[in-house]
Write an enzyme that holds these catalytic residues in place. Structure first.
Site, mmCIF file in Angstrom:
data_model
loop_
_atom_site.group_PDB
_atom_site.id
_atom_site.type_symbol
_atom_site.label_atom_id
_atom_site.label_comp_id
_atom_site.label_asym_id
_atom_site.label_seq_id
_atom_site.Cartn_x
_atom_site.Cartn_y
_atom_site.Cartn_z
ATOM 1 N N LEU A 153 0.813 -1.216 0.000
ATOM 2 C CA LEU A 153 0.000 0.000 0.000
ATOM 3 C C LEU A 153 0.844 1.262 0.000
ATOM 4 O O LEU A 153 0.398 2.321 -0.432
ATOM 5 C CB LEU A 153 -0.916 0.004 1.227
ATOM 6 C CG LEU A 153 -1.953 -1.127 1.302
ATOM 7 C CD1 LEU A 153 -2.677 -1.081 2.638
ATOM 8 C CD2 LEU A 153 -2.938 -1.036 0.152
ATOM 9 N N GLY A 154 2.044 1.178 0.526
ATOM 10 C CA GLY A 154 2.905 2.350 0.626
ATOM 11 C C GLY A 154 4.028 2.089 1.595
ATOM 12 O O GLY A 154 4.252 0.951 2.040
ATOM 13 N N GLU A 155 4.748 3.146 1.932
ATOM 14 C CA GLU A 155 5.869 3.010 2.849
ATOM 15 C C GLU A 155 6.079 4.310 3.595
ATOM 16 O O GLU A 155 6.057 5.393 3.008
ATOM 17 C CB GLU A 155 7.144 2.626 2.086
ATOM 18 C CG GLU A 155 8.312 2.287 2.979
ATOM 19 C CD GLU A 155 9.382 1.483 2.257
ATOM 20 O OE1 GLU A 155 10.423 1.205 2.889
ATOM 21 O OE2 GLU A 155 9.180 1.126 1.090
ATOM 22 N N GLY A 156 6.257 4.192 4.915
ATOM 23 C CA GLY A 156 6.494 5.358 5.754
ATOM 24 C C GLY A 156 7.816 5.224 6.488
ATOM 25 O O GLY A 156 8.664 4.393 6.146
ATOM 26 N N GLY A 157 7.984 6.060 7.524
ATOM 27 C CA GLY A 157 9.223 6.030 8.287
ATOM 28 C C GLY A 157 9.423 4.730 9.037
ATOM 29 O O GLY A 157 10.547 4.296 9.290
ATOM 30 N N PHE A 158 8.315 4.074 9.393
ATOM 31 C CA PHE A 158 8.379 2.808 10.124
ATOM 32 C C PHE A 158 8.789 1.675 9.199
ATOM 33 O O PHE A 158 9.590 0.813 9.561
ATOM 34 C CB PHE A 158 7.003 2.522 10.733
ATOM 35 C CG PHE A 158 6.963 1.392 11.719
ATOM 36 C CD1 PHE A 158 7.233 1.619 13.061
ATOM 37 C CD2 PHE A 158 6.647 0.111 11.313
ATOM 38 C CE1 PHE A 158 7.187 0.575 13.972
ATOM 39 C CE2 PHE A 158 6.581 -0.933 12.218
ATOM 40 C CZ PHE A 158 6.861 -0.696 13.549
ATOM 41 N N PRO B 173 7.442 -0.538 5.181
ATOM 42 C CA PRO B 173 6.374 -0.750 4.201
ATOM 43 C C PRO B 173 5.088 -1.232 4.845
ATOM 44 O O PRO B 173 5.095 -1.870 5.897
ATOM 45 C CB PRO B 173 6.959 -1.821 3.266
ATOM 46 C CG PRO B 173 8.005 -2.512 4.072
ATOM 47 C CD PRO B 173 8.569 -1.481 5.006
ATOM 48 N N LYS C 40 1.579 -3.258 8.896
ATOM 49 C CA LYS C 40 2.669 -2.278 8.955
ATOM 50 C C LYS C 40 3.912 -2.998 9.474
ATOM 51 O O LYS C 40 3.933 -3.497 10.605
ATOM 52 C CB LYS C 40 2.261 -1.134 9.874
ATOM 53 C CG LYS C 40 3.250 0.002 10.008
ATOM 54 C CD LYS C 40 2.624 1.065 10.912
ATOM 55 C CE LYS C 40 3.578 2.193 11.194
ATOM 56 N NZ LYS C 40 2.972 3.204 12.088
ATOM 57 N N ASP D 110 4.052 13.914 15.697
ATOM 58 C CA ASP D 110 4.426 13.698 14.297
ATOM 59 C C ASP D 110 3.189 13.766 13.405
ATOM 60 O O ASP D 110 3.019 12.964 12.493
ATOM 61 C CB ASP D 110 5.121 12.342 14.134
ATOM 62 C CG ASP D 110 5.884 12.228 12.807
ATOM 63 O OD1 ASP D 110 6.222 13.294 12.231
ATOM 64 O OD2 ASP D 110 6.126 11.098 12.357
#
Length: 210
Positions: free
Chosen positions: A48-53, A55, A70, A169
């Site tokens: 679905l996407g990727e953040g700081g934590f 994919p 997550k 954040d």
């Protein structure tokens, strides 16, 4: 209390958390096998996407329910502290404008959080995404509803929740949108809880987005 159970999530005791089961707050411990099956072995089609934590993948459980998985990336600037922090805080918080956590999975060095799936992805995807047609979903009525929902979520965190929580954040990519465009505040890895008579505090860790 769930805090006592989760604070000791170390490499020495994760073997006891490999099988599906329930903890307090209806928080489910997912087995690694069930997460692998749900995400089709973390296939790129389910990403679905990727953040700081790390994919995020869409997962479909045996019951047919869709969830978001997550995963903590080894290259992430976040780690076990943020994983525990998010798990403990979000499991204690219940509000229509906060993302709902269903459970977690720990397998060797792997750390995963299982959330409700948000079909309309994140607010930044609609505001700044490469697909201009997505932005058309944000008419003024939708924008006002999103703003109001975020404000209601923050008011709950700051004033009405059992824990007084400062997110630290908050940004468009951490606002997820359900099928009705209702906003859900997510990503509590950097969040800080205060007791209700505490007015200020110092931190020795950098918080927020670099």
């Amino acid at each position: 209390m769930i805090e006592n159970e989760l604070l000791d999530l170390t490499d020495n005791n994760v073997n006891g958390l490999q099988n599906d089961g329930m903890m307090e707050h209806n928080l489910r411990v997912f087995s690694y096998a069930s997460v692998m099956a749900a995400t089709d072995n973390f296939s790129i089609e389910n990403k679905l996407g990727e953040g700081g934590f790390g994919p995020v993948y869409k997962g479909t459980l045996e019951s047919g329910q869709e969830k978001a998985v997550k995963t903590l990336s080894r290259c992430s600037g976040q780690g076990t502290f943020e994983f525990k922090n998010e798990l403990i805080l979000i499991s204690e918080l219940q509000h229509t404008n906060l993302v709902r956590l269903f459970g977690f999975c720990i397998h060797n060095e792997e750390r995963m959080l299982i959330y409700e799936n948000m079909p309309n992805k994140s607010l930044d995807y609609l505001l700044f995404g490469i697909d201009p047609t997505r932005g058309r979903l944000l008419d003024w009525k939708a924008r006002f509803g999103i703003i109001e929902g975020i404000a209601q979520g923050l008011l709950y965190l700051h004033k009405y929740s059992r824990l007084r929580v400062i997110h630290r954040d908050l940004k468009a990519s951490n606002i997820l949108l359900d099928e009705h465009m209702n906003p859900k505040i997510s990503d509590f890895g950097m969040a800080r809880a205060f007791v209700h008579n505490e007015l200020e505090a110092n931190t020795d860790r950098i918080a927020g987005t670099l």
